[in-house]
Design an enzyme around this catalytic site. Structure first.
Site, PDB file in Angstrom:
ATOM      1  N   GLU A 210       0.779  -1.245   0.000  1.00 21.33           N
ATOM      2  CA  GLU A 210       0.000   0.000   0.000  1.00 21.33           C
ATOM      3  C   GLU A 210       0.809   1.293   0.000  1.00 21.33           C
ATOM      4  O   GLU A 210       0.589   2.160   0.859  1.00 21.33           O
ATOM      5  CB  GLU A 210      -0.982  -0.004   1.195  1.00 21.33           C
ATOM      6  CG  GLU A 210      -1.994  -1.134   1.133  1.00 21.33           C
ATOM      7  CD  GLU A 210      -3.097  -1.046   2.195  1.00 21.33           C
ATOM      8  OE1 GLU A 210      -2.975  -0.242   3.140  1.00 21.33           O
ATOM      9  OE2 GLU A 210      -4.088  -1.794   2.059  1.00 21.33           O
ATOM     10  N   GLU A 310      -6.190  -8.289   0.135  1.00 21.71           N
ATOM     11  CA  GLU A 310      -6.775  -7.919   1.428  1.00 21.71           C
ATOM     12  C   GLU A 310      -8.247  -7.610   1.207  1.00 21.71           C
ATOM     13  O   GLU A 310      -8.600  -6.849   0.302  1.00 21.71           O
ATOM     14  CB  GLU A 310      -6.096  -6.672   2.039  1.00 21.71           C
ATOM     15  CG  GLU A 310      -4.658  -6.866   2.465  1.00 21.71           C
ATOM     16  CD  GLU A 310      -4.120  -5.672   3.271  1.00 21.71           C
ATOM     17  OE1 GLU A 310      -4.936  -4.858   3.765  1.00 21.71           O
ATOM     18  OE2 GLU A 310      -2.891  -5.556   3.386  1.00 21.71           O
TER      19      GLU A 310
END
Ligand SMILES: *[C@@H]1O[C@H](CO)[C@@H](O)[C@H](O)[C@H]1NC(C)=O
Ligand SMILES: *[C@@H]1O[C@H](CO)[C@@H](O)[C@H](O)[C@H]1NC(C)=O
Ligand SMILES: *[C@@H]1O[C@H](CO)[C@@H](O)[C@H](O)[C@H]1NC(C)=O
Length: 419
Positions: A210, A310
């Site tokens: 991320e 995720e």
């Protein structure tokens, strides 16, 4: 060898084999349809997150201005000796062989393991403590024992690549601002790649979790990804290199994964609770969104293997401290917004599945099946998280033990999304 045996062996050996047709056995296409990635994240282990393990942060819960909001500050306030003692206990207890064996019995075939740079390329003047690697290697050995694949994921970079607590340091996005930040991330990946090379369960190394495109220029991220690819591949040529999409829309995914790099995986994260427009959706709209995301993933998957690395079953952000230590929730207007999206919405009792009635359980099961089916339109999925102390919609083991996640979780066999 049967197709199934070939695939299991191929998948266990290395991600490269996933897509290499073996003339003596099955074509890779068949292989993937037999065994997509069906994984869980081992979040909250080597990178603390207060909402995953609130017990570690409870002592500061009633101090209104506590600075202990992440692992950096946890160690800064406790001091290295005490921090080391507490984290040794945590590393030795949060993931045990029993967890891995339960997950294997729940038909999980992949573990994604987040690790911070401070475990790999430490600067001893920082508050962080070390000692994670033996615990990591133990988990890789258990993964082999139970026939699982693993992906090693650099989850925190020096200075923080996103400002989230899950990067180790909450607040600013300072990664790449100081000279040496990029090199330390590359040095960390070299350590992960060497571990990967020694452990046959490892099929992928993720360059960085991320990185925030709003804090770091896209061109910097892409340049880093290419350097990371070269470092990882030069040490562990047999593992795939995983690139997070940096929160860019699918129209920009082809920039993130240069076409000339072989054996890459694009990783996108799909949560339904951190953006107002998605949080507001009705039950059926959440399911439709999951199915639409599946189509998007399936489309890019024809160019580059694509996973949803995720996601969870949460449809509200009520889990205590999910938005950061001592932060409230958007759902009941105790964080960022002043009016709940759904009139009268409350977070009371939402975390604990004992309070979910039959209708809510039935719906959660449908939402799980929709997401598994959707993300298997690509190369598969990795649930966040394998377990949590309290946040039940994020706890794979518990959801599966209670029949809310079906076992086996074979997305391809569910008919929730239109075909
Ligand atoms: C916490 O911070 C707020 C705002 O900075 C301040 O008004 C308050 O006095 C502080 N409370 C304590 C207990 O230090
Ligand atoms: C980020 O960098 C700025 C500018 O160098 C600095 O003032 C700030 O303290 C840094 N943030 C953190 C969390 O270290
Ligand atoms: C792939 O292309 C990029 C430009 O998009 C270039 O910088 C890089 O060196 C190339 N890598 C390989 C392995 O050819």
């Amino acid at each position: 060898m049967s197709v199934k045996q070939f695939c299991t062996v191929a998948l266990a050996l290395a991600a490269t084999l996933l897509c290499v047709p073996d003339t003596a056995a099955a074509p890779a296409k068949v292989c993937r349809s037999v065994e997509p990635i069906r994984g869980v994240n081992l979040g909250g282990l080597f990178v603390l997150e207060p909402w995953i393990t609130p017990s570690l942060f409870e002592q500061w819960a009633t101090s209104p201005n506590s600075t202990v909001v992440d692992e950096w500050n946890y160690c800064a306030v406790l001091g290295k000796q005490e921090c080391q003692a507490r984290l040794n206990r945590h590393w030795g207890s949060f993931v045990q062989e029993a967890d891995i064996s339960i997950l294997a019995s729940q038909h999980i075939n992949t573990l994604r393991i987040p690790v911070g740079y401070w475990a790999l390329a430490p600067d001893h003047s920082e508050p962080y403590v070390q000692g994670q690697i033996p615990y990591l290697k133990q988990i890789l050995d258990w993964a082999s024992k139970y026939g699982m694949r693993t992906i090693l994921d650099l989850h925190g970079a020096p200075g923080s690549q996103n400002g989230f607590d899950n990067s180790g340091l909450r607040g600013d996005i300072n990664w790449t601002k100081r000279p040496g930040d990029i090199q330390r991330a590359l040095d960390s990946l070299a350590v992960l790649a060497r571990i990967a090379n020694d452990h046959p369960s490892v099929v992928g190394v993720q360059a960085l979790n991320e990185p925030a495109n709003w804090g770091i220029p896209k061109t910097t991220i892409i340049q880093f990804y290419i350097q990371a690819y070269n470092v990882i591949k030069s040490i562990a040529p047999q593992v795939a290199v995983v690139f997070h999409d940096a929160f860019l829309p699918d129209s920009e995914w082809s920039d993130i994964v240069p076409r000339n790099l072989t054996d890459t995986i694009l990783d996108t994260h799909i949560y339904h609770v951190f953006v107002d427009d998605v949080l507001k959706l009705s039950d059926n709209e959440h399911i439709s969104k999951a199915c639409d995301d599946g189509k998007m993933i399936g489309k890019f998957n024809t160019r580059t293997r694509t996973i949803c690395g995720e996601f969870s079953l949460a449809t509200n952000d009520c889990a205590r401290w999910l938005n950061g230590f001592q932060h409230g929730a958007r759902w009941d207007a105790t964080y960022l917004n002043t009016k709940p999206y759904v009139p009268g919405a409350t977070c009371q009792g939402q975390e604990d599945m004992r309070n979910w009635d039959a209708k809510k359980r039935e719906y959660m099961k449908r939402f799980a099946m929709a997401q598994f089916q959707a993300y298997e339109m690509g190369t598969g999925w990795i649930f966040w998280n394998f377990k949590t102390e309290n946040a039940d919609a994020w706890n794979y083991i518990k959801l599966a033990q209670n029949g809310i996640i079906p076992n086996p979780p074979n997305g391809g066999s569910f008919g929730i999304c239109p075909r």
